[in-house]
Design an enzyme around this catalytic site. Sequence first.
Site, mmCIF file in Angstrom:
data_model
loop_
_atom_site.group_PDB
_atom_site.id
_atom_site.type_symbol
_atom_site.label_atom_id
_atom_site.label_comp_id
_atom_site.label_asym_id
_atom_site.label_seq_id
_atom_site.Cartn_x
_atom_site.Cartn_y
_atom_site.Cartn_z
ATOM 1 N N VAL A 224 0.832 -1.310 -0.162
ATOM 2 C CA VAL A 224 0.128 -0.188 -0.030
ATOM 3 C C VAL A 224 0.791 1.211 -0.050
ATOM 4 C CG1 VAL A 224 -2.097 -1.142 1.137
ATOM 5 C CG2 VAL A 224 -0.309 -0.157 2.524
ATOM 6 N N SER A 225 0.622 2.215 -0.790
ATOM 7 C CA SER A 225 1.281 3.477 -1.035
ATOM 8 C C SER A 225 0.971 4.631 0.297
ATOM 9 C CB SER A 225 1.115 3.913 -2.503
ATOM 10 O OG SER A 225 -0.103 3.848 -2.674
ATOM 11 N N THR A 226 -0.007 4.480 1.022
ATOM 12 C CA THR A 226 -0.380 5.357 2.035
ATOM 13 C C THR A 226 -0.846 4.554 3.284
ATOM 14 O OG1 THR A 226 -2.622 5.708 1.433
ATOM 15 C CG2 THR A 226 -1.282 7.274 0.198
#
Length: 183
Positions: free
Chosen positions: A9-11
């Site tokens: 996941v990027s956030t």
Amino acid sequence: MRLFGYARVSTSQQSLDIQVRALKDAGVKANRIFTDKASGSSSDRKGLDLLRMKVEEGDVILVKKLDRLGRDTADMIQLIKEFDAQGVSIRFIDDGISTDGEMGKMVVTILSAVAQAERQRILERTNEGRQEAMAKGVVFGRKRKIDRDAVLNMWQQGLGASHISKTMNIARSTVYKVINESN
């Protein structure tokens, strides 16, 4: 052939749960699923680094979606090529894409072309933005050093702050700051 899974996941607001569940449903054992959260840089991807160390020729890595493997297209292509060189294939569950076989090689070739186009587009946008900013008077680079002695000499000669600021090409408030710091 061993199955491995990778989820990213990027956030910090996003959840890995959906990706991990999909990997388990596809037959990946829990101890072979590697994850990364909110990674802004490649040096922060401990899950991916562990996965790189574990896989061997003939293994298959499952990833839920194409965009979950890398931060951008170029990063993803680099990872696909790296794993391909090890004899490890990657399958993207939701996208129905696999890097093994001739079709897989074609997909990698197409993605490489897309990555190159993306890099070129980013470079063009960056240059356009830089030119636009320069046209608006934005100065790039490190702040230049203020010649404090010259400012003080001019002040002692009786020149006003406005004159000094124009001559030295600095803000009038900077002139006052230099004067106040010297007292």
